[in-house]
Scaffold this motif. Structure first.
Motif, mmCIF file in Angstrom:
data_model
loop_
_atom_site.group_PDB
_atom_site.id
_atom_site.type_symbol
_atom_site.label_atom_id
_atom_site.label_comp_id
_atom_site.label_asym_id
_atom_site.label_seq_id
_atom_site.Cartn_x
_atom_site.Cartn_y
_atom_site.Cartn_z
ATOM 1 N N LEU A 1 0.868 -1.179 0.000
ATOM 2 C CA LEU A 1 0.000 0.000 0.000
ATOM 3 C C LEU A 1 0.901 1.223 0.000
ATOM 4 O O LEU A 1 1.705 1.410 0.912
ATOM 5 C CB LEU A 1 -0.915 0.000 1.229
ATOM 6 C CG LEU A 1 -1.754 1.267 1.457
ATOM 7 C CD1 LEU A 1 -2.694 1.515 0.273
ATOM 8 C CD2 LEU A 1 -2.552 1.162 2.755
ATOM 9 N N ARG B 1 -1.546 -1.133 -4.096
ATOM 10 C CA ARG B 1 -2.693 -0.245 -3.891
ATOM 11 C C ARG B 1 -2.174 1.142 -3.532
ATOM 12 O O ARG B 1 -1.046 1.292 -3.086
ATOM 13 C CB ARG B 1 -3.583 -0.768 -2.761
ATOM 14 C CG ARG B 1 -4.121 -2.170 -2.994
ATOM 15 C CD ARG B 1 -4.911 -2.640 -1.781
ATOM 16 N NE ARG B 1 -4.608 -4.033 -1.483
ATOM 17 C CZ ARG B 1 -4.592 -4.540 -0.264
ATOM 18 N NH1 ARG B 1 -4.810 -3.771 0.775
ATOM 19 N NH2 ARG B 1 -4.317 -5.818 -0.083
ATOM 20 N N LYS B 2 -3.037 2.151 -3.703
ATOM 21 C CA LYS B 2 -2.604 3.527 -3.446
ATOM 22 C C LYS B 2 -3.641 4.263 -2.614
ATOM 23 O O LYS B 2 -4.833 4.007 -2.734
ATOM 24 C CB LYS B 2 -2.393 4.261 -4.773
ATOM 25 C CG LYS B 2 -1.272 3.667 -5.611
ATOM 26 C CD LYS B 2 -1.350 4.146 -7.036
ATOM 27 C CE LYS B 2 -0.413 3.309 -7.907
ATOM 28 N NZ LYS B 2 -0.715 3.411 -9.320
ATOM 29 N N ALA C 1 -6.018 5.555 3.601
ATOM 30 C CA ALA C 1 -5.198 4.362 3.868
ATOM 31 C C ALA C 1 -5.838 3.486 4.936
ATOM 32 O O ALA C 1 -5.914 2.256 4.793
ATOM 33 C CB ALA C 1 -3.794 4.785 4.302
ATOM 34 N N GLN D 1 -8.777 1.720 3.501
ATOM 35 C CA GLN D 1 -8.361 0.625 2.619
ATOM 36 C C GLN D 1 -7.982 -0.622 3.430
ATOM 37 O O GLN D 1 -8.272 -1.744 3.026
ATOM 38 C CB GLN D 1 -7.175 1.057 1.758
ATOM 39 C CG GLN D 1 -7.564 1.919 0.585
ATOM 40 C CD GLN D 1 -6.740 1.594 -0.657
ATOM 41 O OE1 GLN D 1 -6.320 0.458 -0.855
ATOM 42 N NE2 GLN D 1 -6.510 2.593 -1.480
ATOM 43 N N PRO E 1 -1.810 -5.298 3.657
ATOM 44 C CA PRO E 1 -0.795 -5.694 2.684
ATOM 45 C C PRO E 1 0.441 -6.246 3.385
ATOM 46 O O PRO E 1 0.501 -6.256 4.618
ATOM 47 C CB PRO E 1 -0.474 -4.377 1.967
ATOM 48 C CG PRO E 1 -0.657 -3.347 3.042
ATOM 49 C CD PRO E 1 -1.802 -3.845 3.890
ATOM 50 N N ILE F 1 3.783 -1.368 3.845
ATOM 51 C CA ILE F 1 3.205 -0.046 3.576
ATOM 52 C C ILE F 1 4.338 0.927 3.286
ATOM 53 O O ILE F 1 5.339 0.965 4.004
ATOM 54 C CB ILE F 1 2.379 0.451 4.782
ATOM 55 C CG1 ILE F 1 1.158 -0.458 4.995
ATOM 56 C CG2 ILE F 1 1.931 1.899 4.579
ATOM 57 C CD1 ILE F 1 0.372 -0.141 6.251
#
Length: 226
Positions: free
Chosen positions: A10, A36-37, A44, A47, A54, A57
């Protein structure tokens, strides 16, 4: 966590062009396929809840909704995975404080691909990465102001996401009525949150809470003030 398996990342940064370049670098040198962004800390955190955690990060400290190290602490606590700071700021004092606040690595934004490759090699071994030329002696853990910042960060980390948002608004000088309007919640709810914030931070007033929050900001770190 299996440090050797890093398939998802991320990236938390509000500059789209840098995000794209970083994604290419991560795929090339770290073999991370799913990237992912998020452009803000809030995005964040959302997400993480919506899509899971994830393997790593990548965090820029300069985000629109948070100023620095308290954002790092909140992401680290929420995810429980390595957080690597990638920042345009590379002062030794800031790097030292970021590592003490829980960062698994610190990479200056201007670094070339080989630096990123080396950093992820360190992460896979479970090691912490700092850039070449970094001098940890510039901010010794024995420094009393550094210890004060560590304590401030630890207390900030106990706040919920909503409490942290309210504290940011208190720092900006907003009254309870203004905070309630901005967050679309009742003023009594704001008051309850403010009481909880002061209890968690161990302070007696809104002003003291704002000062403690400032203690955790990276601008304070760079100024070297306690």
């Amino acid at each position: 966590m299996d440090h050797n398996r890093m398939e998802t990342a991320l990236v938390v940064d509000d500059h789209p062009l840098f995000c794209e370049a970083l994604a290419l670098t991560l795929r090339s040198v770290a073999g991370i396929s799913d990237i992912r962004k998020a452009a803000t800390l809030q995005e964040a955190l959302e997400q993480l809840q919506a899509h899971g955690v994830p393997n790593v990060i990548i965090l820029d400290l300069n985000l629109p909704d948070v100023t620095g190290l308290d954002g790092l602490v909140r992401l680290r606590n929420a995810a429980g995975v390595p957080v690597v700071v990638v920042s345009s700021m590379s002062e030794d004092r800031l790097i030292a404080s970021a590592i003490r606040a829980g960062a698994s690595g610190y990479i200056p934004k201007h670094s070339d691909r080989e630096v990123f490759r080396t950093a992820f090699d360190h992460l896979r071994r479970g090691d912490t990465f700092v850039p070449e030329g970094y001098l940890s002696s510039s901010d010794s853990p024995d420094d009393s102001s550094a210890m004060d910042r560590d304590e401030a960060l630890a207390r900030m980390a106990t706040l919920t996401n909503q409490q942290a948002r309210i504290l940011d608004l208190i720092k900006a000088g907003k009254l309870n009525k203004q905070i309630a309007f901005e967050l679309s919640i009742a003023e009594t709810t704001v008051k309850a949150h403010v009481t909880a914030i002061m209890r968690k931070l161990g302070v007696q007033s809104r002003t003291q809470a704002a000062l403690l929050a400032s203690e955790a900001s990276f601008r304070n770190v760079l100024l070297g003030e306690g």
